[in-house]
Design an enzyme around this catalytic site. Structure first.
Site, short mmCIF file in Angstrom:
data_model
loop_
_atom_site.label_atom_id
_atom_site.label_comp_id
_atom_site.label_asym_id
_atom_site.label_seq_id
_atom_site.Cartn_x
_atom_site.Cartn_y
_atom_site.Cartn_z
N GLY A 1 6.78 0.07 -4.26
CA GLY A 1 7.06 -1.34 -3.77
C GLY A 1 6.20 -1.11 -2.87
N HIS B 1 5.61 -0.69 0.01
CA HIS B 1 5.35 0.98 0.86
C HIS B 1 4.30 1.64 0.13
CE1 HIS B 1 5.60 4.55 3.34
NE2 HIS B 1 5.58 3.15 4.72
N CYS B 2 4.47 1.41 -0.94
CA CYS B 2 3.61 2.33 -1.96
C CYS B 2 2.67 1.92 -2.28
CB CYS B 2 4.90 2.39 -3.35
SG CYS B 2 6.20 2.95 -3.10
N ILE B 3 1.79 0.26 -1.82
CA ILE B 3 0.50 0.43 -2.82
C ILE B 3 -0.07 -0.42 -0.79
CG2 ILE B 3 1.18 -0.50 -4.36
CD1 ILE B 3 1.26 -3.30 -3.02
#
Length: 331
Positions: free
Chosen positions: A321, A323-325
């Site tokens: 999502g 936050h992950c990137i």
């Protein structure tokens, strides 16, 4: 490690340029690029964005990204900066910026992943940021830890001590390393992550889908309220752990989206997977009836910040999502 709510110098990202993230067709590749671009442009409204780009994808990235986003070239396998990039820390005695270089091995040496290039990205980003490198022998990713900036860190048993990462480490060894590297003094251990996160392209339990500290007295919790979804039980377990370990904290429920399934099974859509930046919150939306309510809860949890929702479905289809990137560099 400062809280995500502390002032940022910049947000770091990586441009999707190969592998499963781009997909198998031109349409899938453009969908990935559009998703990363939307997040980058949303963040850039609040703070500088530094995009790491594989040299072979530089011209493509220039066509998609606005000119105010800085592009820096470095070989890449994939595009999940939260996980392959460094976790930035601050030396409280000197104010010096540090960058923890965890061992990155493709989320536990997953069969579909390649990570020879990505494993070197943290050191390159640290060099560009002018940070002192803090080397760690622990296999870990930025999405596998959440901190409150005052010594608390939340982790998951199936990540830090899971097969493919650190199966022979005890909890005490993990906690000692978290203390040494990010200054953790209190560790909350969740037993597992969301159910979908254990599928083929999952991370095996990243905490940034589960819970995050809004400040040092309140935690935002993924709350699956539909008993037909397997994460209904997971949410109850998470709440019980937080109540036991942080009895004085307020638990702020972030309702899971109303959407329960996609073509592959139960979804792991989570509003917890947002990025807090200077004056803003970049929130996930899913074309879901709960999107507006979640944005309102985030606005209340982070007073004084503007909540901007970005459609995250193409990101979650690829295993992560917003936050992950992204990875914040503290000021």
């Amino acid at each position: 490690m400062p809280a995500e709510t502390a002032p940022h110098a910049a947000t770091w990202m990586a441009w999707p340029s190969s592998g499963y993230t781009l997909g198998e067709t031109a349409a899938e590749a453009d969908a990935a690029r559009a998703a990363w671009t939307s997040v980058a442009h949303a963040v850039a409204e609040f703070e500088p964005v530094k995009m790491v780009v594989d040299p072979a994808a530089l011209e493509v990235a220039r066509k998609w990204l606005s000119g105010d986003i800085e592009l820096l070239c470095c070989p890449l396998d994939d595009a999940w900066m939260r996980d392959m990039g460094p976790s930035f820390v601050i030396d409280q005695a000197t104010g010096t910026l540090g960058a923890v270089d965890w061992v990155f091995n493709g989320w536990g040496q997953q069969s579909w992943a390649s990570w020879e290039k990505d494993a070197k990205v943290a050191r390159q980003v640290a060099e560009w940021a002018g940070a002192t490198i803090v080397s760690s022998p622990m296999v870990n990713e930025g999405g596998a830890i959440h901190v409150d900036g005052a010594g608390l860190v939340m982790v998951t048993e199936t990540v830090q001590r899971g097969a493919g990462r650190n199966p022979d480490w005890t909890r005490q060894q993990v906690e000692a390393e978290l203390s040494r590297t990010i200054g953790a003094s209190t560790v909350v251990w969740f037993e597992r992550g969301l159910s979908r996160d254990y599928d083929e392209f999952g991370t095996r339990g990243h905490v940034d889908l589960l819970a995050t500290a809004a400040d040092s007295s309140a935690v935002l919790l993924h709350d699956q309220r539909n008993s037909s979804h397997p994460d209904y039980t997971v949410s109850a377990e998470l709440r019980a752990r937080l109540t036991a370990d942080l009895p004085d904290w307020e638990i702020l429920s972030l309702p899971a989206p109303q959407t329960l399934r996609d073509e592959h099974g139960p979804v792991d859509y989570s509003y917890v997977n947002h990025l807090v930046c200077n004056g803003g919150v970049i929130a996930c939306s899913f074309g879901d009836p709960h999107d507006d309510a979640a944005a309102g809860i985030l606005a209340d949890a982070y007073p004084g910040r503007t909540v901007v929702s970005v459609d995250a479905r193409e990101l979650f289809a690829r295993g992560g999502g917003i936050h992950c990137i992204t990875q914040q560099q503290p000021a």
